[in-house]
Design a protein around this motif. Structure first.
Motif, mmCIF file in Angstrom:
data_model
loop_
_atom_site.group_PDB
_atom_site.id
_atom_site.type_symbol
_atom_site.label_atom_id
_atom_site.label_comp_id
_atom_site.label_asym_id
_atom_site.label_seq_id
_atom_site.Cartn_x
_atom_site.Cartn_y
_atom_site.Cartn_z
ATOM 1 N N LEU A 187 -51.649 -71.880 48.819
ATOM 2 C CA LEU A 187 -52.879 -71.306 48.258
ATOM 3 C C LEU A 187 -52.876 -71.188 46.736
ATOM 4 O O LEU A 187 -53.816 -71.593 46.066
ATOM 5 N N LYS A 188 -51.786 -70.655 46.178
ATOM 6 C CA LYS A 188 -51.699 -70.451 44.720
ATOM 7 C C LYS A 188 -51.843 -71.773 43.970
ATOM 8 O O LYS A 188 -52.605 -71.896 43.027
ATOM 9 N N LEU A 189 -51.087 -72.767 44.459
ATOM 10 C CA LEU A 189 -51.082 -74.085 43.827
ATOM 11 C C LEU A 189 -52.443 -74.750 43.988
ATOM 12 O O LEU A 189 -52.935 -75.432 43.082
ATOM 13 N N ARG A 190 -53.050 -74.531 45.158
ATOM 14 C CA ARG A 190 -54.367 -75.110 45.415
ATOM 15 C C ARG A 190 -55.370 -74.593 44.386
ATOM 16 O O ARG A 190 -56.183 -75.338 43.869
ATOM 17 N N MET A 191 -55.297 -73.306 44.083
ATOM 18 C CA MET A 191 -56.239 -72.729 43.120
ATOM 19 C C MET A 191 -56.004 -73.265 41.712
ATOM 20 O O MET A 191 -56.953 -73.533 40.975
ATOM 21 N N GLN A 192 -54.721 -73.443 41.348
ATOM 22 C CA GLN A 192 -54.416 -74.056 40.047
ATOM 23 C C GLN A 192 -54.956 -75.476 39.974
ATOM 24 O O GLN A 192 -55.551 -75.895 38.980
ATOM 25 N N MET A 193 -54.735 -76.219 41.065
ATOM 26 C CA MET A 193 -55.148 -77.624 41.098
ATOM 27 C C MET A 193 -56.670 -77.778 41.058
ATOM 28 O O MET A 193 -57.184 -78.770 40.548
ATOM 29 N N GLN A 194 -57.383 -76.775 41.617
ATOM 30 C CA GLN A 194 -58.854 -76.825 41.557
ATOM 31 C C GLN A 194 -59.326 -76.840 40.109
ATOM 32 O O GLN A 194 -60.168 -77.640 39.721
ATOM 33 N N LEU A 195 -58.749 -75.950 39.307
ATOM 34 C CA LEU A 195 -59.131 -75.876 37.893
ATOM 35 C C LEU A 195 -58.717 -77.144 37.159
ATOM 36 O O LEU A 195 -59.438 -77.669 36.312
ATOM 37 N N GLU A 196 -57.538 -77.655 37.530
ATOM 38 C CA GLU A 196 -56.992 -78.867 36.931
ATOM 39 C C GLU A 196 -57.892 -80.078 37.251
ATOM 40 O O GLU A 196 -58.215 -80.883 36.370
ATOM 41 N N LEU A 197 -58.295 -80.190 38.510
ATOM 42 C CA LEU A 197 -59.162 -81.302 38.920
ATOM 43 C C LEU A 197 -60.495 -81.270 38.179
ATOM 44 O O LEU A 197 -61.020 -82.288 37.754
ATOM 45 N N LYS A 198 -61.031 -80.061 38.042
ATOM 46 C CA LYS A 198 -62.311 -79.900 37.332
ATOM 47 C C LYS A 198 -62.160 -80.335 35.868
ATOM 48 O O LYS A 198 -63.014 -81.018 35.319
ATOM 49 N N ARG A 199 -61.046 -79.919 35.248
ATOM 50 C CA ARG A 199 -60.794 -80.298 33.851
ATOM 51 C C ARG A 199 -60.706 -81.827 33.723
ATOM 52 O O ARG A 199 -61.327 -82.424 32.837
ATOM 53 N N ILE A 200 -59.948 -82.444 34.627
ATOM 54 C CA ILE A 200 -59.753 -83.894 34.582
ATOM 55 C C ILE A 200 -61.084 -84.615 34.771
ATOM 56 O O ILE A 200 -61.407 -85.565 34.054
ATOM 57 N N GLN A 201 -61.875 -84.114 35.727
ATOM 58 C CA GLN A 201 -63.185 -84.756 35.975
ATOM 59 C C GLN A 201 -64.060 -84.696 34.729
ATOM 60 O O GLN A 201 -64.690 -85.671 34.347
#
Ligand SMILES: Nc1ncnc2c1ncn2[C@@H]1O[C@H](COP(=O)(O)OP(=O)(O)O)[C@@H](O)[C@H]1O
Ligand SMILES: [Mg+2]
Length: 361
Positions: free
Chosen positions: A170-184
């Motif tokens: 869960l924790k990593l998933r939430m970090q990755m959500q922000l990361e994916l948005k930034r990359i997009q």
């Protein structure tokens, strides 16, 4: 979205497996450069929709266009799309850089161009210093970022992502959500993202198509879907809501008068019930309890049946006076006052804009 250029456009698309209608006459368009999510419960047709975009699956009816071009006779490998899966499937014997370079090697790009594009892609996902590692020396989140770099390095018009964070905690998933948005945002590539996780779709998307049983029930911005759900299904699938059986007084217009026991109040009309009965959706956090209830449009007495502490919030299960209806109330746990004790008689209240009336399914 009228005249905005769209990268993916579905027009009356259906897909049948045997006798089962997996995708039922859906139409939507994905604006160029946007983060677009298909959200819905397992089995509602999300992956099938994505696979019809990539060319791994063919529609039985309707048209799929990508960048304005009809895809009806374009094979998967010729489409300007690339897919990222939940299972990242990196080549274990290759380094990170070799994994990312693989697709460009297959395309026989010049050596110098490959070197440059791989470095750019790794920089984008923040893994440049990991270029010489093998996949087994990476964490799950890092492997998923390599998979992302491998897909983006090919510069697709549309990146298709099928529950890519599903295997992460869960924790990593939430970090990755922000990361994916930034990359997009940084690459500006159109992302078409599939998830059954409403929080994930809310966090990242410009637009969400909420799917149920092969149909799109609502397509809008995250906030519009949350604040103005178009159907009872959408109201209950997104966020936490009380679904309250009510009697409808008179004929609903844009708003309706409804009755619950001795209590009468107004609700926005989502879908107008045919008969005299319907269901009102009232989100947990839109109900106020105790002193906070005082100035609300609708107020009633209630008995606290249960108190559930969940960290940042306290959930109260309350029984309304004069009816056997129980509601759940979410109050912020902000440390300003002690929680209300179980067994207390309290006031609860909410404002007119907090409720939406739906026809029963
Ligand atoms: N190749 C297939 N053959 C038969 N049924 C399928 C096939 N692919 C998907 N389905 C069915 O179609 C429905 C939608 O599947 P899918 O698009 O994978 O849903 P989701 O991704 O939303 O969970 C499901 O009921 C699934 O079992
Ligand atoms: Mg799926």
């Amino acid at each position: 979205m009228g005249n905005m250029p769209s990268d993916v456009e579905f027009t009356n698309v259906s897909k049948v497996f045997g006798t089962f209608l997996a995708v039922d006459d859906i139409s939507f368009s994905v604006p160029k450069g946007s983060f677009f999510s298909l959200l819905g419960p397992s089995g509602c047709g999300k992956t099938t929709t994505l696979r019809m975009t990539s060319g791994f699956e063919w529609p039985d009816a309707g048209t799929v266009r990508i960048a304005g071009q009809d895809m009806h006779n374009v094979a998967a490998y010729s489409r300007p799309t690339n897919m990222v899966f939940q299972r990242w499937a990196l080549f274990p014997h290759m380094t990170v850089a070799q994994n990312v370079a693989f697709g460009l090697e297959v395309d026989r790009r010049p050596r110098e161009e490959i070197r440059r594009r791989v470095a750019e892609a790794l920089e984008l996902v923040d893994l440049l210093s990991f270029a010489d590692r093998k996949p087994r020396q990476l964490s799950g989140g890092q492997m998923q970022r390599v998979a992302l770099a491998r897909a983006l390095v090919k510069q697709p018009k549309v990146l298709l992502l099928d529950e890519p964070l599903g295997a992460l905690d869960l924790k990593l998933r939430m970090q990755m959500q922000l990361e994916l948005k930034r990359i997009q945002r940084e690459v500006g590539t159109t992302f078409m993202y599939v998830t059954h996780d409403q929080g994930e779709a809310m966090t990242m998307s410009d637009q969400i198509a909420v799917m149920n049983k092969g149909k799109i029930e609502q397509l809008d911005t995250p906030q519009a879907i949350y604040d103005r759900p178009a159907s009872r299904f959408v109201a209950s699938f997104i966020g936490n809501t009380n679904l309250i059986p009510v009697e409808v007084v008179g004929t609903p217009g844009p708003t309706a008068r409804v009755r619950l026991g001795g209590l009468e109040f107004s609700a926005a009309t989502g879908t107008a019930p045919k008969g005299g009965k319907g269901t009102v959706s009232l989100r947990y956090e839109r109900i106020r309890i105790g002193a906070d209830a005082a100035s609300r449009d609708t107020r009633t007495r209630a008995l606290v049946k249960d108190v559930i502490f969940s960290g940042s919030a306290i959930l109260y299960v309350v029984a309304l006076e004069g009816s056997d209806v129980e509601l759940t109330v979410e109050a912020p746990h902000d440390g300003t006052s002690a929680p209300i004790a179980k067994g207390s008689a309290v006031d609860i209240g909410w404002d007119g804009g907090a409720t939406t009336l739906f026809a029963d399914d």
